[in-house]
Motif scaffolding. Structure first.
Motif, short mmCIF file in Angstrom:
data_model
loop_
_atom_site.label_atom_id
_atom_site.label_comp_id
_atom_site.label_asym_id
_atom_site.label_seq_id
_atom_site.Cartn_x
_atom_site.Cartn_y
_atom_site.Cartn_z
N LYS A 44 0.75 -1.22 -0.04
CA LYS A 44 -0.05 -0.13 0.00
C LYS A 44 0.67 1.05 -0.07
N ALA A 45 1.94 1.17 0.85
CA ALA A 45 2.76 2.22 1.01
C ALA A 45 3.55 2.81 -0.37
N CYS A 46 3.69 1.46 -1.11
CA CYS A 46 4.24 1.46 -2.61
C CYS A 46 3.55 2.45 -3.42
N GLU A 47 2.16 1.81 -3.49
CA GLU A 47 1.17 2.41 -4.22
C GLU A 47 0.94 3.58 -4.33
N LEU A 48 1.09 4.04 -3.08
CA LEU A 48 0.64 5.62 -2.69
C LEU A 48 2.11 6.49 -2.91
N GLY A 49 3.21 6.07 -3.20
CA GLY A 49 4.47 6.63 -3.68
C GLY A 49 5.17 7.13 -2.31
N PHE A 50 5.18 6.22 -1.16
CA PHE A 50 6.00 6.67 -0.18
C PHE A 50 7.15 6.00 -0.03
N VAL A 51 7.64 5.01 -0.87
CA VAL A 51 8.71 4.16 -0.84
C VAL A 51 9.64 4.37 -1.98
N PRO A 110 13.47 0.30 -10.88
CA PRO A 110 11.95 0.38 -11.14
C PRO A 110 11.15 -0.47 -10.29
N PRO A 111 11.81 -2.03 -10.05
CA PRO A 111 10.74 -2.60 -9.10
C PRO A 111 10.49 -2.10 -7.55
N ILE A 112 11.40 -1.41 -7.11
CA ILE A 112 11.40 -0.87 -5.89
C ILE A 112 10.16 -0.12 -5.61
N ALA A 114 7.71 0.43 -7.15
CA ALA A 114 6.49 -0.29 -7.85
C ALA A 114 5.99 -1.14 -6.92
N GLY A 115 6.69 -1.78 -5.80
CA GLY A 115 6.23 -2.83 -4.88
C GLY A 115 6.33 -4.04 -5.45
N GLU A 116 7.42 -4.12 -6.21
CA GLU A 116 7.59 -5.56 -6.79
C GLU A 116 8.77 -6.12 -6.44
N ALA A 117 9.55 -5.40 -5.49
CA ALA A 117 11.06 -5.96 -4.93
C ALA A 117 11.21 -5.30 -3.80
N ILE A 118 11.99 -5.82 -2.99
CA ILE A 118 12.47 -5.30 -1.81
C ILE A 118 13.93 -5.24 -1.74
N MET A 119 15.01 -4.54 -1.34
CA MET A 119 16.16 -4.34 -1.70
C MET A 119 16.83 -4.14 -0.17
N GLY A 120 17.92 -4.61 0.09
CA GLY A 120 18.60 -4.43 1.44
C GLY A 120 20.04 -4.08 0.95
N THR A 121 21.05 -3.79 2.05
CA THR A 121 22.47 -3.71 1.95
C THR A 121 23.05 -4.36 3.07
N ALA A 122 23.95 -5.16 2.85
CA ALA A 122 24.84 -6.02 3.77
C ALA A 122 26.17 -5.57 4.01
N VAL A 123 26.46 -5.06 5.33
CA VAL A 123 27.64 -4.51 5.50
C VAL A 123 28.17 -5.00 6.71
N THR A 124 27.44 -5.08 7.98
CA THR A 124 27.88 -5.42 9.34
C THR A 124 28.03 -6.95 9.31
N GLU A 125 29.42 -7.23 10.10
CA GLU A 125 29.90 -8.59 10.24
C GLU A 125 29.84 -8.87 11.70
N PRO A 126 29.91 -10.39 11.98
CA PRO A 126 29.96 -10.61 13.45
C PRO A 126 31.15 -10.08 14.25
N ASP A 127 32.28 -10.18 13.62
CA ASP A 127 33.59 -9.98 14.36
C ASP A 127 33.98 -8.42 13.98
N ALA A 128 33.42 -7.76 13.28
CA ALA A 128 33.56 -6.26 12.77
C ALA A 128 33.03 -5.33 13.60
N GLY A 129 31.62 -5.39 13.79
CA GLY A 129 30.54 -4.51 14.38
C GLY A 129 30.90 -2.96 13.63
N SER A 130 31.18 -1.91 14.22
CA SER A 130 31.26 -0.76 13.56
C SER A 130 32.54 -0.34 12.69
N ASP A 131 33.43 -1.48 12.58
CA ASP A 131 34.67 -1.40 12.16
C ASP A 131 34.34 -1.76 10.79
#
Length: 382
Positions: A44-51, A110-112, A114-131
Motif C-alpha cells: 500500500k505504501a508503494c502504491e501511494l508513492g511513499f517508498v 524500477p521494481p522498488i 512499484a512494490g515488486e521488489a525489496i532491497m537491502g544492504t549487507a555490511v555489518t559482520e559478526p567480528d567487525a561491528g562498527s569497524d
C-alpha cells in the motif's frame, strides 16, 4: 537554510500522517507481536508513492529529496516505529542511483517503488561491528563471475529482500585500505546464500533483521556496482551519511509519537482530584520533551536539506543522528514514566515505543561513533 517547509513538502508530510493513522495504527501491535514484516502495508505504501521517493522518475520514483524521505519517515514512526520500517525496503537504492551503471539502474531500481521488489544492504559482520575495515566477506574473480564468501549480521530485510548490495573485500593487498572494498549486487535466490531471521528483538519487531551466510555464491561481474573495483568504501560512506539522517528522522518520529500519547494521557488521567496535566511538575516535563523533539527535528531537517543541496557535513549529520537518538530514548522514557503503571503494559502503545526507540542509538553507527565523528571534526589534526 529556509526553515519553512514548502507547500508540497507540507502536503507530503500530511499525506504520510494520514496514511500512518489510517493504515498503520490498527495493525501495529499485531505485527509487533508476530515479529513479522507487514507486506500488505508495504504494498500500500508503494502504491501511494511513499517508498523510495528519492528514486528518479525515469525509474519509477517521485524524484524527491532526502528531506521529503525524512518527512515521511518521521510521520510513519510517529504512529509506529516497527511498521514505519517498511520505508527501509529501498535501503541501498541510493547507492545504485548514484553509482550504478545504466544497466544496473534499469534492472534493479524500477521494481522498488512499484512494490515488486525489496532491497537491502549487507555490511555489518559478526567480528567487525562498527569497524568497516574489519569486514572480511570476500568477492574474488572466477572467470566472468565473482564468488562471494563470508557472513553478515543484523541485516535489515535479510530474509525478505529480492536482492542485496553486499559490501565485500575484493583486493586485500591494495596499498590504500580505502581501495580494498567493493559493492556487489546479489540476487537472494542464488545458490550458496542463506538468510536466518533474528527473532526476539527488543524493538522494531516488524522490521526484518537477519544473519546471512555466503558460500561460493556466484554473481556475474556485471553486478559490480559502478563497474569498477575499489569504490566500495566511498559508496558505503555516502550511503551511511544519507541513512544516518533518515535514522535521525526516526528518532524525531518516535519522540513525537511518545509526546503525543503523553499529552493525551495527562489530560484525562486523574490523581489527587485533578487531571495530572495541571501539575506543574508534569507541565515542566512536557516542556522539556517538546523542546528536545523540536531541536532534534530542526537539526535533522537541516542535515537533510544540506545533502539535497550537494553539501555533506559529517559533523552536522552525526549531531543530528546522536541528538535524535538520545531524544527518542529520553522522551519515550519520560513518556512511560508519566503513564505510570499503565505505560508498563502492552495495552498502551507507549510500552512498544519505549522498546523501539533504543535502536536509533545503535544502528547506522552507535551514539559513541557519532560523538567520535563530531569530536574529530571539531579538533582536526593536532
Amino acid at each position: 537554510m529556509n526553515f519553512e517547509l514548502s507547500k508540497e513538502q507540507k502536503d507530503i508530510k500530511r499525506a504520510a500522517r494520514e496514511f500512518a493513522e489510517g493504515e498503520i495504527r490498527e495493525v501495529a501491535k499485531e505485527y509487533d507481536r508476530r515479529e513479522e514484516f507487514p507486506k500488505d502495508l508495504w504494498r500500500k505504501a508503494c502504491e501511494l508513492g511513499f517508498v523510495g521517493v528519492y528514486i528518479k522518475e525515469e525509474h519509477g520514483g517521485a524524484d524527491l529529496g532526502l528531506l521529503e524521505c525524512c518527512l515521511i519517515t518521521e510521520e510513519f514512526w510517529r504512529v509506529d516505529p516497527g511498521c514505519g520500517c517498511v520505508l527501509l525496503s529501498s535501503f541501498g537504492a541510493e547507492t545504485l542511483q548514484n553509482h550504478g551503471t545504466k544497466e544496473q539502474k534499469e534492472k534493479y531500481l524500477p521494481p522498488i517503488p512499484a512494490g515488486e521488489a525489496i532491497m537491502g544492504t549487507a555490511v555489518t559482520e559478526p567480528d567487525a561491528g562498527s569497524d568497516i575495515f574489519g569486514v572480511r566477506t570476500t568477492a574474488f574473480k572466477d572467470g566472468e563471475d565473482y564468488l562471494i564468501n563470508g557472513s553478515k549480521i543484523f541485516i535489515t530485510n535479510g530474509t525478505i529482500a529480492d536482492y542485496l548490495a553486499v559490501f565485500c573485500l575484493t583486493d586485500p593487498d591494495a596499498k590504500n585500505r580505502y581501495g580494498r572494498y567493493s559493492m556487489i549486487m546479489m540476487e537472494t535466490d542464488r545458490a550458496g546464500f542463506e538468510a536466518s531471521k533474528i527473532k526476539g528483538k527488543l524493538g522494531i519487531r516488524a522490521s526484518d533483521t537477519a544473519e546471512l551466510s555466503f558460500s561460493d555464491v556466484r554473481v556475474p561481474a556485471g553486478n559490480l556496482i559502478g563497474g569498477k573495483e575499489g569504490n566500495g568504501f566511498e559508496q558505503i560512506m555516502e550511503l551511511f551519511n544519507m541513512n544516518r539522517v533518515v535514522a535521525a528522522s526516526q528518532g524525531v518520529g518516535v519522540g513525537q509519537g511518545a509526546l503525543d500519547q503523553t499529552i493525551a494521557h495527562v489530560k484525562k488521567r486523574q490523581a489527587f482530584g485533578s487531571a495530572i496535566g495541571k501539575f506543574q511538575a508534569v507541565q515542566f516535563k512536557l516542556a522539556e520533551m517538546a523542546t528536545m523533539v523540536e531541536a532534534a527535528r530542526v537539526l535533522t531537517y537541516q542535515a537533510a536539506w544540506l545533502l539535497d543541496n550537494g553539501k555533506t557535513d559529517p559533523k552536522l549529520i552525526a549531531m543530528a543522528k546522536w541528538l535524535s537518538g538520545e531524544t527518542g530514548v529520553r522522551v519515550t522514557d519520560d513518556a512511560l514514566q508519566l503513564h505510570g503503571g499503565y505505560g508498563y503494559i502492552n495495552e498502551y502503545d507507549i510500552e512498544r515505543f519505549y522498546r523501539d526507540a533504543k535502536i536509533v542509538e545503535i544502528y547506522e553507527a552507535t551514539k559513541e561513533m557519532e560523538k567520535n565523528t563530531i569530536a574529530r571534526q571539531l579538533l582536526g589534526r593536532f
